[in-house]
Motif scaffolding. Structure first.
Motif, mmCIF file in Angstrom:
data_model
loop_
_atom_site.group_PDB
_atom_site.id
_atom_site.type_symbol
_atom_site.label_atom_id
_atom_site.label_comp_id
_atom_site.label_asym_id
_atom_site.label_seq_id
_atom_site.Cartn_x
_atom_site.Cartn_y
_atom_site.Cartn_z
ATOM 1 N N VAL A 59 0.872 -1.166 0.000
ATOM 2 C CA VAL A 59 0.000 0.000 0.000
ATOM 3 C C VAL A 59 0.913 1.221 0.000
ATOM 4 O O VAL A 59 1.632 1.461 0.977
ATOM 5 C CB VAL A 59 -0.933 0.026 1.220
ATOM 6 N N LEU A 60 0.899 1.968 -1.087
ATOM 7 C CA LEU A 60 1.780 3.115 -1.277
ATOM 8 C C LEU A 60 0.916 4.369 -1.341
ATOM 9 O O LEU A 60 0.280 4.645 -2.360
ATOM 10 C CB LEU A 60 2.595 2.959 -2.560
ATOM 11 N N MET A 61 0.894 5.127 -0.247
ATOM 12 C CA MET A 61 0.087 6.341 -0.184
ATOM 13 C C MET A 61 0.970 7.550 -0.479
ATOM 14 O O MET A 61 1.946 7.798 0.230
ATOM 15 C CB MET A 61 -0.559 6.474 1.201
ATOM 16 N N HIS A 62 0.650 8.232 -1.562
ATOM 17 C CA HIS A 62 1.377 9.424 -1.993
ATOM 18 C C HIS A 62 2.872 9.152 -2.207
ATOM 19 O O HIS A 62 3.726 9.870 -1.687
ATOM 20 C CB HIS A 62 1.168 10.577 -0.998
ATOM 21 N N ILE A 79 -0.868 -4.485 -5.331
ATOM 22 C CA ILE A 79 -0.345 -3.158 -5.015
ATOM 23 C C ILE A 79 -1.478 -2.136 -5.114
ATOM 24 O O ILE A 79 -2.199 -2.098 -6.116
ATOM 25 C CB ILE A 79 0.797 -2.767 -5.970
ATOM 26 N N LEU A 80 -1.600 -1.319 -4.073
ATOM 27 C CA LEU A 80 -2.505 -0.179 -4.091
ATOM 28 C C LEU A 80 -1.667 1.088 -4.040
ATOM 29 O O LEU A 80 -0.838 1.256 -3.141
ATOM 30 C CB LEU A 80 -3.459 -0.214 -2.893
ATOM 31 N N VAL A 81 -1.860 1.975 -5.003
ATOM 32 C CA VAL A 81 -1.221 3.288 -5.027
ATOM 33 C C VAL A 81 -2.321 4.320 -4.854
ATOM 34 O O VAL A 81 -3.325 4.287 -5.567
ATOM 35 C CB VAL A 81 -0.462 3.529 -6.353
ATOM 36 N N THR A 82 -2.152 5.240 -3.886
ATOM 37 C CA THR A 82 -3.131 6.292 -3.698
ATOM 38 C C THR A 82 -2.453 7.653 -3.817
ATOM 39 O O THR A 82 -1.251 7.785 -3.567
ATOM 40 C CB THR A 82 -3.826 6.201 -2.320
#
Length: 196
Positions: free
Chosen positions: A121-124, A142-145
């Protein structure tokens, strides 16, 4: 050499690492991981590089300009730390959750050592280079926000990173909110849906 870290013991065959943003402490995302994945072991390292009084995971020369030599050394150190925690807990499933600078060290470590993590989980995140192809990322979740108006992590670079992960055959989801670099509730909801 390892990291000072917060550790919570779980009962599941699952280890979650959280990585804080610049200026924050190891507990920034630790509670979130405990809430979303209450049975998992959770390890949250404290960044040991300081920019003034702000802890980080690697040095930079300016906003968005990384000290690539230092980043390479820090990725090696983080890889050793993650492997050590996996061995200590004996788990089979490993998730990483990072925000801002924490997302950057997580992404760089996962790109260098793709076998360490199952889920990211990759936030910013801000990865201001195009990594070499990495087939080891195939099938990773993979989650990119990001924020559409993020002044620190431009939307086109966030989109480019998500596209790069997709090109590696990762199962990559990209989620936006309309704001800037802050974490919004809709983003937390998206992370919850992705992990649970």
């Amino acid at each position: 050499m390892g990291y000072d870290a917060i550790r919570s013991v779980g009962t599941a065959d699952h280890l979650v690492f959280t990585f804080h943003g610049t200026g924050a402490t190891a507990d920034q995302l630790h509670g979130l991981a405990r809430t979303l994945l209450p049975k998992a072991h959770v390890v949250s390292p404290q960044g040991d590089v300081h920019e003034g009084d702000a802890p980080r995971f690697f040095r930079r020369k300016a906003e968005g300009v990384y000290d690539m030599d230092d980043l390479a050394q820090r990725v090696e150190k983080m890889g050793l730390f993650v492997r050590g925690e996996i061995t200590r807990t004996g788990v089979s499933h490993v998730t990483g959750i990072g925000y801002s600078n924490g997302a950057n060290i997580l992404a760089a470590t996962a790109i260098r050592y793709p076998r360490l993590f199952d889920t990211l989980v990759l936030m910013h995140p801000l990865i201001p280079w195009v990594p070499a192809p990495e087939p080891g990322l195939a099938a990773k979740r993979i989650l990119v926000t990001g924020g559409r108006q993020d002044p620190i992590c431009p939307a086109e670079l966030t989109q480019g990173l998500a596209d790069w992960f997709t090109a590696q055959m990762a199962d990559c989801t990209l989620a936006w909110h309309p704001g800037g670099h802050e974490i919004q509730q809709t983003e937390i909801d998206c992370v919850a849906d992705f992990l649970c």
